[in-house]
Scaffold this motif. Structure first.
Motif, PDB file in Angstrom:
ATOM      1  N   GLU A  50       0.857  -1.067  -0.101  1.00 33.92           N
ATOM      2  CA  GLU A  50       0.027  -0.198   0.117  1.00 33.92           C
ATOM      3  C   GLU A  50       0.969   1.195  -0.066  1.00 33.92           C
ATOM      4  O   GLU A  50       1.974   1.380   0.754  1.00 33.92           O
ATOM      5  N   ARG A  51       0.567   1.936  -0.769  1.00 37.75           N
ATOM      6  CA  ARG A  51       1.537   3.397  -1.122  1.00 37.75           C
ATOM      7  C   ARG A  51       1.412   4.634   0.254  1.00 37.75           C
ATOM      8  O   ARG A  51       2.316   5.211   0.292  1.00 37.75           O
ATOM      9  N   TYR A  52       0.041   4.552   0.651  1.00 38.34           N
ATOM     10  CA  TYR A  52       0.007   5.308   1.972  1.00 38.34           C
ATOM     11  C   TYR A  52       0.505   4.565   3.155  1.00 38.34           C
ATOM     12  O   TYR A  52       0.844   3.455   3.296  1.00 38.34           O
ATOM     13  N   HIS A 135       3.589   2.370   2.683  1.00 34.81           N
ATOM     14  CA  HIS A 135       4.701   3.416   2.086  1.00 34.81           C
ATOM     15  C   HIS A 135       5.343   2.744   1.104  1.00 34.81           C
ATOM     16  O   HIS A 135       6.688   2.935   0.791  1.00 34.81           O
ATOM     17  N   THR A 136       4.629   1.823   0.267  1.00 36.52           N
ATOM     18  CA  THR A 136       5.479   1.027  -0.820  1.00 36.52           C
ATOM     19  C   THR A 136       4.471   1.056  -2.022  1.00 36.52           C
ATOM     20  O   THR A 136       3.358   0.959  -1.968  1.00 36.52           O
ATOM     21  N   THR A 137       5.119   1.396  -2.997  1.00 33.65           N
ATOM     22  CA  THR A 137       4.499   1.785  -4.422  1.00 33.65           C
ATOM     23  C   THR A 137       5.072   0.731  -5.470  1.00 33.65           C
ATOM     24  O   THR A 137       6.304   0.515  -5.509  1.00 33.65           O
ATOM     25  N   ILE A 154       8.749  -2.887  -6.346  1.00 34.94           N
ATOM     26  CA  ILE A 154       8.330  -2.196  -5.619  1.00 34.94           C
ATOM     27  C   ILE A 154       9.222  -0.965  -5.214  1.00 34.94           C
ATOM     28  O   ILE A 154      10.548  -1.238  -5.370  1.00 34.94           O
ATOM     29  N   SER A 156      10.306   1.954  -1.830  1.00 37.45           N
ATOM     30  CA  SER A 156      10.159   2.292  -0.511  1.00 37.45           C
ATOM     31  C   SER A 156      11.081   3.072  -0.074  1.00 37.45           C
ATOM     32  O   SER A 156      12.201   3.345  -1.112  1.00 37.45           O
ATOM     33  N   SER A 172      -5.451  -1.711  -6.994  1.00 37.70           N
ATOM     34  CA  SER A 172      -4.908  -0.204  -7.212  1.00 37.70           C
ATOM     35  C   SER A 172      -5.685   0.902  -7.369  1.00 37.70           C
ATOM     36  O   SER A 172      -5.381   1.732  -7.201  1.00 37.70           O
TER      37      SER A 172
END
Length: 468
Positions: A50-52, A135-137, A154, A156, A172
């Motif tokens: 999750e990016r947030y 915090h991972t995109t 990914i 981070s 996503s």
């Protein structure tokens, strides 16, 4: 297809999984929980990126109400169950949820405290045994010589890493996983006008009692029209929702409207964020100046990011259509139900309605086929949430969070089944998947007992979610 200059062989491997979910929104969380809980007895390893810094997606970033649990109309029926029920039950434990009538026709809403929901998602994911990376995109996808996805690349704070997985679920929102693989999709606005973007905001110090005695929502609509006609406040639209929150004397809104910008283009998404914030404070000035009960109100929070309704919609083994929705069509491979109307907010001309509404026939519900969750020609990937396979109109009906959570739980179970039976996504036994969903508590038939759940007092053991 996305452009990348990464050399995969030089990127270190972070983890080896059986199932990886890309995106921790409501759909992705339910997919991960379903896969982890059902795959535990087979020793399957399930992870989510999750990016947030928190899970929940739109459910915690932007909104405070689940829609889609009930059909609209005078005799609502409950059409969603399983993991979505467990989410609501957890919120009920701390009295952070209530049922709310919807003025605009979408039916009963389940209004909750989004800050508490962040904690609920954390607990459900951890207790299920999901490996979570915040915090991972996602920045790329690795494939083998046959084009099968084998690992997610990914980024981070620690740099680039790879996470290998036998099965992947794209949750996503923007179909990023499918996009990096070059899978075909329809971009919002290519065929039909794209749905607008919305920055939501919350206000405190609202005298809701005075607001009600002065005319409530009908009065608010009149004041908005007057503000625009007089030029006193340059509101972007003549309609909009301002509803009570779980927190006392606070309201949440769906009022801002940003049109004609593509949320997959960074310059345009930046422009949308700036415009959404500007509009939010135009509304604050209006409320304080012209709406009784709001004289001392102030904005206390904006959505974490602007709310995006649609971007890419993947072409799947089946595409849900407008006709499927409005005729309440049923499918042998249905894995969830939806009774929500087509709700299509778009840029409009002078005199046109700001939102187009079309309702399912006879207050019924339609089935959503499993095939809409499987990208065309793929056996290792599922797609859930707002990027599932649907036309613009069908998507405008089936994008409510109760339905996206239901998509997630179906895909999570399907991924486990495909590994257990050593078969591809297109080859799983639908009857077995539907049985698993029913055991989980999903509603697949309007005639079932669970569909008769009262919308006035929704009970979870000794807890009750009441209507206010």
């Amino acid at each position: 297809m996305g452009q990348t200059c990464l050399t995969h062989e030089r990127i270190p491997l972070l983890a080896e999984l059986d199932v990886l979910i890309v995106g921790g929104g409501s759909a992705g969380c339910c997919a991960a929980i379903a896969a982890a809980e059902n795959g535990r007895r087979f020793g399957l390893r399930v992870g989510l990126i999750e990016r947030y810094g928190f899970a929940g997606g739109i459910s915690t970033q932007t909104l405070d109400t689940f829609y889609g649990f009930f059909t609209p109309g005078a005799a609502p029926r409950k059409v969603v169950g399983g993991l979505p029920d467990r989410v609501v039950a957890e919120l009920a434990r701390s009295t952070d949820v209530f049922l709310r009538e919807n003025t605009y026709g979408a039916g009963i809403g389940v209004t909750y405290n989004p800050e508490r929901l962040k904690l609920v998602w954390d607990r459900l994911l951890v207790n299920a045994g999901v490996q979570v990376w915040l915090h991972t995109t996602l920045v790329d996808v690795e494939t083998d010589s046959l084009g099968t996805a084998t690992a997610a690349v990914i980024f981070s704070k620690e740099g680039f890493h790879r996470i290998s997985a036998q099965r992947m679920i794209d949750a996503s929102g923007d179909a990023d996983l499918c996009h990096w693989l070059g899978l075909p999709s329809e971009k919002a606005g290519e065929i039909d006008p794209a749905q607008t973007l919305t920055t939501t905001f919350r206000m405190c110090n609202v005298d809701l009692a005075r607001f009600g005695t002065e005319g409530g929502k009908a009065m608010l609509a009149e004041r908005m029209q007057a503000a625009i006609d007089s030029g006193r406040h340059p509101l972007p639209r003549k309609a909009g929702s301002a509803h009570r929150m779980v927190q006392e004397n606070c309201i949440a809104t769906v009022a801002v409207r940003v049109a004609d910008l593509d949320a997959t283009v960074v310059e345009q998404l930046t422009q949308a964020e700036l415009e959404g914030r500007r509009q939010a404070f135009v509304y604050e000035d209006f409320f304080r100046d012209m709406v009784p009960g709001y004289e001392h109100a102030k904005i206390i929070g904006l959505s974490h990011q602007i709310g995006v309704r649609e971007t890419r919609r993947v072409y799947g083994e089946y595409r849900l259509t407008r006709e499927d929705c409005l005729t309440a069509r049923q499918f042998d491979d249905a894995v969830l139900l939806c009774g929500a109307p087509i709700e299509d907010p778009r840029a409009v001309g002078e005199g046109e309605s700001e939102t187009r509404w079309e309702y399912v026939a006879d207050q019924q519900a339609y089935g959503v086929p499993y095939r809409t969750l499987v990208p065309k020609g793929r056996d290792e990937i599922w797609v859930v949430g707002r990027c599932f396979s649907a036309t613009h109109d069908a998507h405008a009906s089936c994008r409510s969070m109760a339905q996206t959570m239901s998509m997630g739980q179906a895909a999570g179970l399907a991924a486990v089944q495909s590994l257990q039976m050593d078969c591809g996504a297109r080859e799983i036994a639908i009857s077995k998947l539907r049985d698993s969903l029913l055991q989980l508590g999903a509603v697949l038939d309007l005639g079932s007992e669970s569909a008769q759940q009262s919308n006035k007092a929704w009970k979870f053991g000794d807890r009750e979610v009441a209507a206010l």
